[in-house]
Design an enzyme around this catalytic site. Structure first.
Site, PDB file in Angstrom:
ATOM      1  N   HIS B  15       0.690  -1.194  -0.073  1.00 28.57           N
ATOM      2  CA  HIS B  15      -0.059   0.031  -0.059  1.00 28.57           C
ATOM      3  C   HIS B  15       1.043   1.092   0.038  1.00 28.57           C
ATOM      4  O   HIS B  15       2.128   1.331   0.341  1.00 28.57           O
ATOM      5  CB  HIS B  15      -0.812   0.203   1.356  1.00 28.57           C
ATOM      6  CG  HIS B  15      -1.794   1.319   1.345  1.00 28.57           C
ATOM      7  ND1 HIS B  15      -2.745   1.201   0.207  1.00 28.57           N
ATOM      8  CD2 HIS B  15      -2.179   1.967   2.041  1.00 28.57           C
ATOM      9  CE1 HIS B  15      -3.593   2.313   0.589  1.00 28.57           C
ATOM     10  NE2 HIS B  15      -3.224   2.817   1.823  1.00 28.57           N
ATOM     11  N   ALA B  16       0.432   2.320  -0.421  1.00 32.91           N
ATOM     12  CA  ALA B  16       0.940   3.726  -0.309  1.00 32.91           C
ATOM     13  C   ALA B  16       2.445   3.539  -0.793  1.00 32.91           C
ATOM     14  O   ALA B  16       2.946   3.106  -1.693  1.00 32.91           O
ATOM     15  CB  ALA B  16       1.102   4.287   0.905  1.00 32.91           C
TER      16      ALA B  16
END
Lengths: 643, 91
Positions: B15-16
């Site tokens: 993620h991210a």
């Protein structure tokens, strides 16, 4: 410093057929120029689609990749990667390129390669001369003073020792030893030889071989002949001399053989040819002074496209070396470039097409500074009418410059700053004349471009989006499929993204999450939301719908991937405060509901409520630009993705 | 076809930032690289250079993924990419 171009360089190397297919690579102001063993192995289409590559073309057997102004950085990266792959581009076999090139291309290629490296030195020397001329014009020093003599030889050294510089760069180009070549040039310019020449008595080697009396200071042609022969001699010696003694005997025999040939045959022949060129320059300036400037002024854009200017520009350098001034190439090139810049500027002001406007604005500035390729390929060629206007304008300006015999006193890039090269001969007359010529060119070009634009520049309509104009532009062509029948407004080459919520637009850089503010996830925009109704910024497919309901990824039909992220660090809320979220895989229209966020709950959990929208695959597009600031309503356009 | 199995070391999953670092590197190889959950059918593999595609896999800390690529440099590229996945970028 050039690390950011690592992947671009890697892509380019692969798509021209890999390191093994590259015989040599060099670059000019905007292009990488490859000599490939097999041009068929290069994938032009794929290469043109690579982000960062504006265009590819094959000219005179040279495979060219138009990269842009940062070509030097990309080139360095390409060189490094080639070196890292154990590939030595400098060690080309003579028959390395299977492409048969015409003799004209070969000559142009050699001459351009030999002269281009000299330009900084010539430009620097010329500017010192201009500085000296100014000192004299404004009576700071007199021509009898020692200061004049000193500054004059600071400026003059490059011209006087031109044979050495040419020897070095020409040998580089021919891949023979540049130091040996400069050494041979030194033989020809040795003060003792000059003394013999000035004495004027016949000179013989071993009492039999005559050495014609000729001074080679400031000459051009003799040394080129010498270096051409020296390259052959060196290669021959390299083959026949045993490796163990090569280091000693190759240079020694090269000096003896080539030195003798230079002083007896090659130098004198070169001097004679140089003399003819001198006569030619003389003839031009007395009988047809206007011709070169008109010709170059009008046709330079076309010559640039075919690379022919590289063959003509060196004539100017020869003229400069022989006569101290130059009006074969410089004035025409300068007025032509400025006309191109003006035409492009008018297009930038007149066009309604956003992408073209961007390319034209940037291209006009670089053209005015002397780099016309972006304007040529991005604007003039696709549009044609400004090309015609610029050629006529350049021709008119060239006519004035030619009739007034305007000359420059140094070479350099042909942009606006180059007017300083026209200061010389201890007068400002040439400067004044070139400025008048530029004004004439600019006015004619501007008026013509404007008049023609009334006819050819139509307002862009959504339906026209994918037709003619943008196909001929150097863009990332890869993702142009699809793109109809959605609620997203698809303008010519631009995908609009709307505000996913009503509120106040803030720049991404001010968002309190370093992952977003540093654009790690991509460029975009943020909105401080006025309410919790989050909607889709564009039509497309929901690729990502986090189970927590705080982030969504949408892929539009034209390939733009958009991430909408509600609040900062809201992933930790584990779905609390987010209701009625859209499902992954759903087809969605712009403005359609994504999720309802309870802003109070987010604040209560201690998180900012900022709604962030970024384009995650921005590298596939030309630009992502903010289209709004301040207060926006839900669904108002806020971000443009330029394809 | 080269293949590598890697365990996600990043605590927030893919993620991210970890996802951004990985996709950037995947793009840098110039190869067509796919990524999928270890037990997922090959047809479910997604383009490793797309952050959104990566996020759509919903991969968490400790999950195992399969990287696949083809081409002369695929082995080396996958080695580098799996090293990235097996590093905790938030540590």
């Amino acid at each position: 410093m050039s690390k950011q171009y690592a992947s671009l360089a890697g892509n380019i190397i692969d798509l021209v057929g890999g390191p093994d297919n590259i015989a040599t690579v060099y670059h000019c102001q905007t292009r990488l120029r490859f000599e490939l063993r097999d041009n068929g192995k290069a994938d032009q289409e794929k290469l043109a689609a690579v982000e960062g590559v504006a265009k590819t073309l094959v000219n005179a057997g040279v495979f060219q990749v138009v990269v842009g102004m940062h070509v030097k950085d990309v080139y360095e990266e390409v060189e490094q990667q080639l070196a890292a792959s154990g590939h030595r581009v400098t060690e080309t076999e003579e028959d390395g390129t299977s492409e048969k090139r015409g003799i004209v291309s070969t000559v142009i290629d050699f001459v351009a390669g030999a002269f281009q490296p000299l330009i900084p030195a010539l430009s620097g020397a010329g500017m010192v001369k201009a500085f000296l001329a100014l000192l004299v014009v404004f009576n700071v020093i007199t021509r009898q003073s020692q200061s004049y003599v000193i500054i004059n030889f600071i400026a003059d050294a490059v011209f006087y020792f031109m044979p050495m510089l040419i020897a070095f760069s020409a040998a580089n180009k021919l891949k023979s030893n540049p130091i040996l070549a400069a050494g041979v040039a030194g033989i020809m310019m040795h003060p003792n030889w000059l003394a013999l020449v000035q004495e004027g008595k016949p000179v013989h080697l071993f009492e039999v071989i005559p050495l014609p009396l000729a001074s080679y200071a400031g000459s051009v042609i003799p040394i080129i002949l010498v270096v051409l022969v020296q390259a052959r001699v060196e290669k021959l010696l390299d083959r026949i001399i045993p490796a163990a003694v090569k280091l000693v005997f190759v240079p020694m025999i090269t000096f003896l053989v080539v030195g003798t040939l230079a002083m007896t045959v090659l130098g004198p022949i070169g001097s004679i040819i140089g003399g003819w060129l001198g006569l030619f320059f003389g003839f031009l300036s007395t009988h047809a002074a206007w011709a070169p400037a008109v010709l170059i002024g009008a046709s330079l854009p076309v010559m640039v496209m075919f690379g022919l200017h590289n063959g003509v520009a060196p004539l100017g350098i020869v003229q400069l070396a022989q006569t101290g001034r130059e009006n074969i190439f410089g004035p025409g090139a300068l007025v032509s470039n400025i006309s191109v810049g003006v035409a492009t500027l008018v297009v930038a002001l007149r066009t309604k097409e956003r992408k073209l406007k961007q390319i034209a604005s940037a291209g006009s500035i670089t053209a005015l500074m002397g780099i016309t390729e972006p304007a040529l390929y991005g604007v003039l060629l696709p549009k044609r009418y400004p090309l015609i206007a610029a050629m006529i304008g350049g021709g008119c300006a060239g006519l004035y410059a030619g009739l007034t015999q305007t000359s420059r006193f140094a070479t350099g890039s042909s942009g606006l700053p180059a007017v300083l090269l026209y200061i010389g001969d201890n007068t400002l007359q040439h400067l004044i004349n070139i400025v008048i010529a530029l004004v004439i060119g600019a006015i004619v070009t501007a008026v013509l471009t404007f008049a023609l634009s009334l006819k050819y520049e139509k307002p862009a309509t959504p339906e026209e989006g994918f037709v003619v104009d943008y196909d001929s532009l150097p863009t990332t062509a890869s993702l142009r499929n699809g793109g109809t029948g959605t609620a997203t407004l698809v303008r010519a080459g631009v995908t609009e993204l709307n505000a996913p919520v009503a509120g106040v637009v803030v720049p991404l850089s001010e968002v309190g999450d370093p992952v977003f503010s540093a654009e790690t996830m991509g460029p975009g925009i943020a909105v401080e939301p006025a309410n919790g109704a989050i909607v889709a910024p564009c039509a497309g497919t929901v690729m990502v719908a986090m189970a927590t309901g705080h982030a969504f990824g949408i892929r539009t039909d034209d390939g733009v991937e958009v991430l909408v992220h509600v609040g900062i660090d809201t992933v930790t809320m584990d779905g609390h405060g987010f209701t009625d979220a859209v499902q992954r895989g759903a087809r969605i229209e712009a403005g359609q509901h994504l999720v309802t966020a309870d802003l109070d709950a987010i604040r209560a959990a201690g998180h900012p409520t900022t709604v962030i929208m970024v384009v995650t695959n921005h590298d596939k597009f030309d630009a992502v630009t903010a289209a709004a600031s301040g207060q926006v309503g839900s669904g108002e356009p806020v971000l443009d993705v330029v394809r | 076809m080269a293949e590598r199995i890697a365990t996600i070391a990043s605590r927030v999953g893919l993620h991210a930032r970890p996802a951004a670092v990985f996709t950037e590197a995947a793009r840098g190889t110039g190869l067509d690289i796919t990524i999928a959950a270890q037990d997922a059918p090959v047809a479910d593999a997604v383009d490793a250079s797309s952050i959104l595609a990566l996020m759509s896999l919903g991969i968490h800390h400790g999950d195992r993924v399969v990287l696949r690529a083809e081409g002369p440099d695929a082995e080396a590229a996958l080695d580098a990419l799996s090293r990235i996945l097996e590093t905790d970028h938030d540590a």
